[in-house]
Every structure is written in structure tokens, then in C-alpha cells.
Scaffold this motif. Structure first.
Motif, PDB file in Angstrom:
ATOM      1  N   ARG A   1       0.853  -1.193   0.000  1.00 16.09           N
ATOM      2  CA  ARG A   1       0.000   0.000   0.000  1.00 16.09           C
ATOM      3  C   ARG A   1       0.889   1.244   0.000  1.00 16.09           C
ATOM      4  O   ARG A   1       2.027   1.223   0.479  1.00 16.09           O
ATOM      5  N   ALA A   2       0.342   2.343  -0.517  1.00 14.04           N
ATOM      6  CA  ALA A   2       1.030   3.640  -0.525  1.00 14.04           C
ATOM      7  C   ALA A   2       0.022   4.709  -0.124  1.00 14.04           C
ATOM      8  O   ALA A   2      -1.150   4.656  -0.516  1.00 14.04           O
ATOM      9  N   ALA A   3       0.487   5.688   0.648  1.00 25.22           N
ATOM     10  CA  ALA A   3      -0.415   6.725   1.147  1.00 25.22           C
ATOM     11  C   ALA A   3      -0.664   7.820   0.118  1.00 25.22           C
ATOM     12  O   ALA A   3      -1.765   8.370   0.047  1.00 25.22           O
ATOM     13  N   MET A   4       0.356   8.158  -0.667  1.00 26.41           N
ATOM     14  CA  MET A   4       0.213   9.247  -1.648  1.00 26.41           C
ATOM     15  C   MET A   4       1.190   9.037  -2.788  1.00 26.41           C
ATOM     16  O   MET A   4       2.093   8.197  -2.708  1.00 26.41           O
ATOM     17  N   LEU A   5       0.985   9.789  -3.859  1.00 26.39           N
ATOM     18  CA  LEU A   5       1.898   9.749  -4.988  1.00 26.39           C
ATOM     19  C   LEU A   5       3.097  10.656  -4.735  1.00 26.39           C
ATOM     20  O   LEU A   5       2.985  11.675  -4.044  1.00 26.39           O
ATOM     21  N   TYR A   6       4.217  10.299  -5.321  1.00 21.28           N
ATOM     22  CA  TYR A   6       5.448  11.066  -5.154  1.00 21.28           C
ATOM     23  C   TYR A   6       5.474  12.207  -6.178  1.00 21.28           C
ATOM     24  O   TYR A   6       6.217  12.176  -7.169  1.00 21.28           O
ATOM     25  N   ARG A   7       4.660  13.182  -5.954  1.00 18.79           N
ATOM     26  CA  ARG A   7       4.637  14.386  -6.790  1.00 18.79           C
ATOM     27  C   ARG A   7       3.974  15.504  -6.000  1.00 18.79           C
ATOM     28  O   ARG A   7       3.361  15.275  -4.967  1.00 18.79           O
ATOM     29  N   ASP A   8       4.111  16.738  -6.506  1.00 16.79           N
ATOM     30  CA  ASP A   8       3.486  17.903  -5.883  1.00 16.79           C
ATOM     31  C   ASP A   8       3.828  17.948  -4.392  1.00 16.79           C
ATOM     32  O   ASP A   8       4.984  17.809  -4.022  1.00 16.79           O
ATOM     33  N   ASN A   9       2.823  18.123  -3.552  1.00 18.54           N
ATOM     34  CA  ASN A   9       3.113  18.257  -2.126  1.00 18.54           C
ATOM     35  C   ASN A   9       3.524  16.929  -1.490  1.00 18.54           C
ATOM     36  O   ASN A   9       4.171  16.927  -0.444  1.00 18.54           O
ATOM     37  N   GLY A  10       3.183  15.816  -2.102  1.00 16.75           N
ATOM     38  CA  GLY A  10       3.662  14.534  -1.602  1.00 16.75           C
ATOM     39  C   GLY A  10       5.180  14.461  -1.660  1.00 16.75           C
ATOM     40  O   GLY A  10       5.836  14.039  -0.704  1.00 16.75           O
ATOM     41  N   ARG A  11       5.744  14.903  -2.772  1.00 16.12           N
ATOM     42  CA  ARG A  11       7.198  14.914  -2.908  1.00 16.12           C
ATOM     43  C   ARG A  11       7.827  15.920  -1.955  1.00 16.12           C
ATOM     44  O   ARG A  11       8.856  15.628  -1.329  1.00 16.12           O
ATOM     45  N   ARG A  12       7.219  17.090  -1.817  1.00  8.25           N
ATOM     46  CA  ARG A  12       7.788  18.108  -0.924  1.00  8.25           C
ATOM     47  C   ARG A  12       7.820  17.631   0.519  1.00  8.25           C
ATOM     48  O   ARG A  12       8.787  17.873   1.249  1.00  8.25           O
ATOM     49  N   LEU A  13       6.778  16.933   0.949  1.00  4.98           N
ATOM     50  CA  LEU A  13       6.740  16.436   2.323  1.00  4.98           C
ATOM     51  C   LEU A  13       7.816  15.376   2.552  1.00  4.98           C
ATOM     52  O   LEU A  13       8.484  15.365   3.597  1.00  4.98           O
ATOM     53  N   VAL A  14       7.994  14.478   1.597  1.00  3.44           N
ATOM     54  CA  VAL A  14       9.027  13.450   1.729  1.00  3.44           C
ATOM     55  C   VAL A  14      10.417  14.073   1.772  1.00  3.44           C
ATOM     56  O   VAL A  14      11.263  13.691   2.586  1.00  3.44           O
ATOM     57  N   MET A  15      10.657  15.041   0.896  1.00  2.00           N
ATOM     58  CA  MET A  15      11.970  15.685   0.872  1.00  2.00           C
ATOM     59  C   MET A  15      12.240  16.444   2.165  1.00  2.00           C
ATOM     60  O   MET A  15      13.371  16.485   2.657  1.00  2.00           O
ATOM     61  N   ALA A  16      11.196  17.047   2.733  1.00  2.00           N
ATOM     62  CA  ALA A  16      11.362  17.759   3.999  1.00  2.00           C
ATOM     63  C   ALA A  16      11.700  16.793   5.132  1.00  2.00           C
ATOM     64  O   ALA A  16      12.547  17.075   5.982  1.00  2.00           O
ATOM     65  N   LEU A  17      11.051  15.627   5.138  1.00  2.00           N
ATOM     66  CA  LEU A  17      11.337  14.615   6.153  1.00  2.00           C
ATOM     67  C   LEU A  17      12.726  14.016   5.952  1.00  2.00           C
ATOM     68  O   LEU A  17      13.482  13.829   6.909  1.00  2.00           O
TER      69      LEU A  17
END
Length: 240
Positions: free
Chosen positions: A76-92
Motif C-alpha cells: 500500500r502507498a499513502a500518496m503519490l510522489y509528486r506535488d506536495n507529496g514529494r515536498r513532504l518526503v523531501m522535507a522529512l
């Protein structure tokens, strides 16, 4: 409650992704919520990729998972790796935003709930110790730990060891990604007793080809895990 209200008067809650004021802690403002590609509806049972159409009432898989033998059972995945999904991952991952692990655990729990059994052992994809020295923390371990606290399930942050310091997966094609992580992981000998005969849920921040998760899953199964499932915060989707 009074203390929390007093704190909010002095430090009003702010959006996790921007400086906008929100009504609750660890929330997203309306604009950032719209820009966060949460995954919902019909998804691949093996990797969490969103699929077109309505739920047929049985498990379905995407083209990639039909073509590639996945060693894990469900994903399972919570969100796609783009837009704010990518920004949140990069921030973490690179921005020292450790506070994101708590709300991210809620998003992970939403999609991972069908995978969880009372004896499921949660384990993160590990970093090599050299990379850990440089980054100072493993974002996947933060996610796994926060999810364990939310679900009251056991968490083993050092279940897996990255036996060699693999190079970055960025820029590699699918075959290159799988070759890069081949035999790169092993179960910690001190933790063998924890994995044998029980289900394991692997937790990571991003899934692209699935090569890293596959290598980790194979190690767990070789060590005697009853089953391995995976959950990721974001899933990279093909363009078009």
C-alpha cells in the motif's frame, strides 16, 4: 485541554507544509491539502498504485506487478510522489522535519490497516551506517516507529542490516535498480528470533521500482518470516 488551548493562543497551529494557520496540530491547510496527492479508490493490491475503474470486489494488480514477481504479498502507498507529496518526503528526508513522522503515521495507517495482524512486526528499510552518520537519522525508521506507536504493534528498527553501502538508485533504470541492491540486505542475526514464523510489515518513504523493498522482503522470508507486506508513504507513478 486548557494547557493546549493556552499554547495555541501563543503559538497557533500552522500547516505542515506552509506557514498558513490551521485549526489543529499536524494538519494541512486547504491549499496544501488539494496539492497533496493522497491515494484513494481502486489500487494495485501489490504496490498501492492507483488504478482506473471501480472496485471489482477482488484483488487486482497493476501492469508492473503482473510482469514482475514481487517477493512480498501485499503493498500500500499513502500518496503519490509528486506535488506536495514529494515536498513532504523531501522535507522529512533531507530537511530535518522529524515532526512530519507523526502525521505521516496517520496517513500510513489509513492505507495499511488491512495488512495489519495482532502479531505483525514493523520494520523499516535500513540505511548503511555511513549514510546514517551523514544524515543522522533514518526517515523510514521514524515512520515505522510512529506507525508502531499509533497501532500498538511491535517495532524492530534494526531487524534488517544494509550489508553494503549501495549507490543511489536515482538515474538508474529498473534493471539497474535491482542489480544495485542485490544481496545488499540481511536480517540482523540478533533479531532472527523476532522474525521467524510471524508476519512482517516493511516501511519505507518512497517506492519507485520496488527493488529495495524486494531485496528486504527476500531477506525476511529467507530468515523465516511467515509473510511480508509493504507500506510506503509515497509511490512513484509512471508519466502518462
Amino acid at each position: 485541554m486548557r494547557m493546549q488551548a493556552a499554547v495555541h493562543l501563543v503559538f497557533p497551529p500552522q500547516c505542515l507544509s506552509c506557514d498558513a494557520l490551521v485549526t489543529t496540530d499536524f494538519g494541512l491547510c486547504a491549499r496544501c491539502w488539494r496539492e497533496t496527492p493522497f491515494i484513494a479508490g481502486l489500487t494495485c493490491d501489490c504496490c498501492g498504485m492507483p488504478l482506473p475503474g471501480d472496485d471489482p470486489g477482488h484483488a487486482v494488480q497493476c501492469d508492473d506487478c503482473l510482469a514482475i514477481a514481487r517477493p512480498w504479498s501485499r503493498g500500500r502507498a499513502a500518496m503519490l510522489y509528486r506535488d506536495n507529496g514529494r515536498r513532504l518526503v523531501m522535507a522529512l528526508k533531507h530537511g530535518d522535519r522529524l515532526d512530519l513522522a507523526k502525521p505521516a503515521a496517520g496517513w500510513l495507517h489509513r492505507v495499511a490497516a488491512p495488512l495489519l495482524a495482532p502479531d505483525t512486526l514493523l520494520a523499516p528499510v535500513p540505511l548503511h551506517w555511513l549514510r546514517m552518520l551523514k544524515r543522522r537519522y533514518n526517515q523510514s525508521a521514524l515512520l515505522a516507529g510512529a506507525l508502531a506507536r499509533r497501532t500498538d504493534l511491535p517495532h524492530c528498527p534494526d531487524l534488517l542490516i544494509r550489508a553494503r553501502n549501495t549507490r543511489s538508485q536515482e538515474g538508474r533504470d529498473r534493471e539497474g535498480r535491482f542489480a544495485n541492491v542485490a544481496d545488499a540486505f540481511k536480517v540482523n542475526p540478533k533479531r532472527l528470533w523476532q522474525v521467524q514464523g510471524r508476519p512482517v510489515l516493511l516501511v519505507d518513504d518512497v517506492m519507485t521500482s520496488g527493488a529495495t523493498l524486494a531485496a528486504c522482503a527476500e531477506s525476511c522470508l529467507a530468515a523465516g518470516a511467515a509473510r511480508v507486506d509493504v507500506v510506503v508513504l509515497t509511490r512513484v507513478a509512471k508519466d502518462g
